[in-house]
Design a protein around this motif. Sequence first.
Motif, PDB file in Angstrom:
ATOM      1  N   ALA A  50       0.838  -1.204   0.000  1.00 47.70           N
ATOM      2  CA  ALA A  50       0.000   0.000   0.000  1.00 47.70           C
ATOM      3  C   ALA A  50       0.870   1.250   0.000  1.00 47.70           C
ATOM      4  CB  ALA A  50      -0.921  -0.004   1.215  1.00 47.70           C
ATOM      5  N   TYR A  51       1.991   1.173   0.708  1.00 49.19           N
ATOM      6  CA  TYR A  51       2.901   2.320   0.802  1.00 49.19           C
ATOM      7  C   TYR A  51       3.478   2.675  -0.567  1.00 49.19           C
ATOM      8  CZ  TYR A  51       6.876   5.184   2.289  1.00 49.19           C
ATOM      9  OH  TYR A  51       7.780   6.207   2.432  1.00 49.19           O
ATOM     10  N   ILE A  52       4.083   1.685  -1.245  1.00 44.65           N
ATOM     11  CA  ILE A  52       4.749   2.006  -2.502  1.00 44.65           C
ATOM     12  C   ILE A  52       3.738   2.402  -3.585  1.00 44.65           C
ATOM     13  CG2 ILE A  52       6.794   0.632  -2.035  1.00 44.65           C
ATOM     14  CD1 ILE A  52       5.688  -1.595  -3.725  1.00 44.65           C
ATOM     15  N   THR A  53       2.538   1.803  -3.534  1.00 45.15           N
ATOM     16  CA  THR A  53       1.506   2.178  -4.509  1.00 45.15           C
ATOM     17  C   THR A  53       1.069   3.619  -4.284  1.00 45.15           C
ATOM     18  OG1 THR A  53       0.697  -0.107  -4.619  1.00 45.15           O
ATOM     19  CG2 THR A  53      -0.786   1.633  -5.403  1.00 45.15           C
ATOM     20  N   THR A  54       0.804   3.975  -3.022  1.00 42.54           N
ATOM     21  CA  THR A  54       0.392   5.347  -2.710  1.00 42.54           C
ATOM     22  C   THR A  54       1.485   6.333  -3.080  1.00 42.54           C
ATOM     23  OG1 THR A  54      -0.953   4.544  -0.861  1.00 42.54           O
ATOM     24  CG2 THR A  54      -0.429   6.896  -0.886  1.00 42.54           C
ATOM     25  N   TYR A  55       2.729   5.985  -2.759  1.00 45.60           N
ATOM     26  CA  TYR A  55       3.851   6.881  -3.060  1.00 45.60           C
ATOM     27  C   TYR A  55       3.925   7.179  -4.559  1.00 45.60           C
ATOM     28  CZ  TYR A  55       8.577   8.685  -3.603  1.00 45.60           C
ATOM     29  OH  TYR A  55       9.657   9.469  -3.940  1.00 45.60           O
ATOM     30  N   GLU A  56       3.861   6.138  -5.358  1.00 48.38           N
ATOM     31  CA  GLU A  56       4.000   6.330  -6.801  1.00 48.38           C
ATOM     32  C   GLU A  56       2.794   7.072  -7.399  1.00 48.38           C
ATOM     33  OE1 GLU A  56       6.587   5.884  -8.507  1.00 48.38           O
ATOM     34  OE2 GLU A  56       7.837   4.623  -7.220  1.00 48.38           O
ATOM     35  N   LEU A  57       1.598   6.734  -6.925  1.00 48.30           N
ATOM     36  CA  LEU A  57       0.402   7.390  -7.466  1.00 48.30           C
ATOM     37  C   LEU A  57       0.344   8.867  -7.080  1.00 48.30           C
ATOM     38  CD1 LEU A  57      -2.342   4.652  -6.925  1.00 48.30           C
ATOM     39  CD2 LEU A  57      -1.331   5.397  -9.096  1.00 48.30           C
ATOM     40  N   VAL A  58       0.719   9.184  -5.830  1.00 46.40           N
ATOM     41  CA  VAL A  58       0.700  10.588  -5.402  1.00 46.40           C
ATOM     42  C   VAL A  58       1.775  11.381  -6.136  1.00 46.40           C
ATOM     43  CG1 VAL A  58       1.049  12.163  -3.446  1.00 46.40           C
ATOM     44  CG2 VAL A  58      -0.333  10.097  -3.161  1.00 46.40           C
ATOM     45  N   ARG A  59       2.933  10.774  -6.346  1.00 46.55           N
ATOM     46  CA  ARG A  59       3.980  11.447  -7.155  1.00 46.55           C
ATOM     47  C   ARG A  59       3.443  11.802  -8.534  1.00 46.55           C
ATOM     48  NH1 ARG A  59       9.546  11.791  -6.639  1.00 46.55           N
ATOM     49  NH2 ARG A  59       9.663  11.738  -8.911  1.00 46.55           N
ATOM     50  N   LYS A  60       2.742  10.842  -9.133  1.00 46.81           N
ATOM     51  CA  LYS A  60       2.188  11.074 -10.465  1.00 46.81           C
ATOM     52  C   LYS A  60       1.169  12.210 -10.439  1.00 46.81           C
ATOM     53  CE  LYS A  60      -0.365   8.724 -14.166  1.00 46.81           C
ATOM     54  NZ  LYS A  60      -1.014   7.451 -14.594  1.00 46.81           N
ATOM     55  N   TYR A  61       0.316  12.220  -9.385  1.00 45.64           N
ATOM     56  CA  TYR A  61      -0.716  13.264  -9.273  1.00 45.64           C
ATOM     57  C   TYR A  61      -0.081  14.644  -9.057  1.00 45.64           C
ATOM     58  CZ  TYR A  61      -4.634  15.933  -7.431  1.00 45.64           C
ATOM     59  OH  TYR A  61      -5.588  16.908  -7.222  1.00 45.64           O
ATOM     60  N   VAL A  62       0.893  14.711  -8.150  1.00 44.23           N
ATOM     61  CA  VAL A  62       1.534  15.996  -7.846  1.00 44.23           C
ATOM     62  C   VAL A  62       2.324  16.515  -9.042  1.00 44.23           C
ATOM     63  CG1 VAL A  62       3.204  17.158  -6.323  1.00 44.23           C
ATOM     64  CG2 VAL A  62       1.614  15.482  -5.378  1.00 44.23           C
ATOM     65  N   SER A  63       2.777  15.612  -9.910  1.00 45.69           N
ATOM     66  CA  SER A  63       3.531  16.010 -11.105  1.00 45.69           C
ATOM     67  C   SER A  63       2.715  16.902 -12.034  1.00 45.69           C
ATOM     68  CB  SER A  63       3.990  14.768 -11.876  1.00 45.69           C
ATOM     69  OG  SER A  63       4.910  14.018 -11.124  1.00 45.69           O
ATOM     70  N   GLN A  64       1.395  16.835 -11.906  1.00 42.33           N
ATOM     71  CA  GLN A  64       0.537  17.690 -12.724  1.00 42.33           C
ATOM     72  C   GLN A  64       0.648  19.153 -12.323  1.00 42.33           C
ATOM     73  OE1 GLN A  64      -3.569  16.177 -12.979  1.00 42.33           O
ATOM     74  NE2 GLN A  64      -2.821  14.198 -12.260  1.00 42.33           N
ATOM     75  N   TYR A  65       1.108  19.405 -11.095  1.00 40.05           N
ATOM     76  CA  TYR A  65       1.143  20.761 -10.554  1.00 40.05           C
ATOM     77  C   TYR A  65       2.559  21.308 -10.375  1.00 40.05           C
ATOM     78  CZ  TYR A  65      -3.669  19.477  -9.555  1.00 40.05           C
ATOM     79  OH  TYR A  65      -4.966  19.052  -9.680  1.00 40.05           O
TER      80      TYR A  65
END
Length: 313
Positions: free
Chosen positions: A89-104
């Motif tokens: 759950a940790y590594i999935t959340t980390y990678e997905l949030v990185r991807k989301y924040v990359s939009q900004y």
Amino acid sequence: MQQKRNIQIIEWEDLDKRKFYSFGVFMTMTIRATVYPATLIRTRLQVQRGKSLYNGTFDAFFKILRAEGIRGLYRGFMVNSFTLISGQAYITTYELVRKYVSQYTKDNTVKSLVAGGSASLVAQSITIPIDVVSQQLMMQGQGEHLSRFRLSSDTTKPKKVFGQTRNIMAQIFAADGFRGFYRGYFASLLTYIPNSAVWWPFYHFYAEQLSILAPSDCPHLILQGMAGPLAAATASTVTNPMDVVRARIQVEGRTSVMETFRQLIKEEGFWGLTKGLSARIISSTPTAIVMVVGYEALKKLSLRPELVDSRHW
């Protein structure tokens, strides 16, 4: 978009997810088994009063080994292994949030800080009940007088799988109800969210600085393997005071973070906030090396086939 740094970062969209999760479970289990003895020692050191039981990390290691054997260093490990779920759950959340924040933002420090903190929040919500039970099991043996709970005589012999675990869980539920399994939740968040939020930016920072200093032909994996322990030592030092408070809350059954903090200062002074720090750094160093080398290798192995030739390591 290409990162403006010497070490290429594989992002979430570059990965073959099936390979990523298959290799990830094996990697996480290997890390847990490697560092568990140091985790157990750290917990006992943090909970003991002064030096009533052990004089330090190595003293604790040899005393446990002599009195309880190798099994003593792995008390509660089977329960703790369920944190495999939170690890994924940790590594999935980390990678997905990185991807989301990359939009900004394209700032890697910001992406790492936000993603690391978010990943820790999700993982801790899953991990806390497992930690509460496994920590009580860790304290059995030489440290049982420091715990609120004792194993009944019929579960001291390994006749049943998870017999000791069920015994401890029943005692926790009888004493505190369901809330007992989330004791120290707030303290854990105050420990691990900052730890994770600090670790990732420092990891990328150290890796970048090492890549500038190292010869151009130095493999990136070596630089990343060096950056991981440096980041872990930094994060451990910054967050250790809260980790001591968290351990005492969960093992001793306390409810107030501030009350526990004040009592710790009153009894042992500010040096009490460093209890277990050396064990924590000792455990975090191999963890960081294995995690970084394993995680970066995992991402390379999981890279989508069409991208393999475009990456240079």
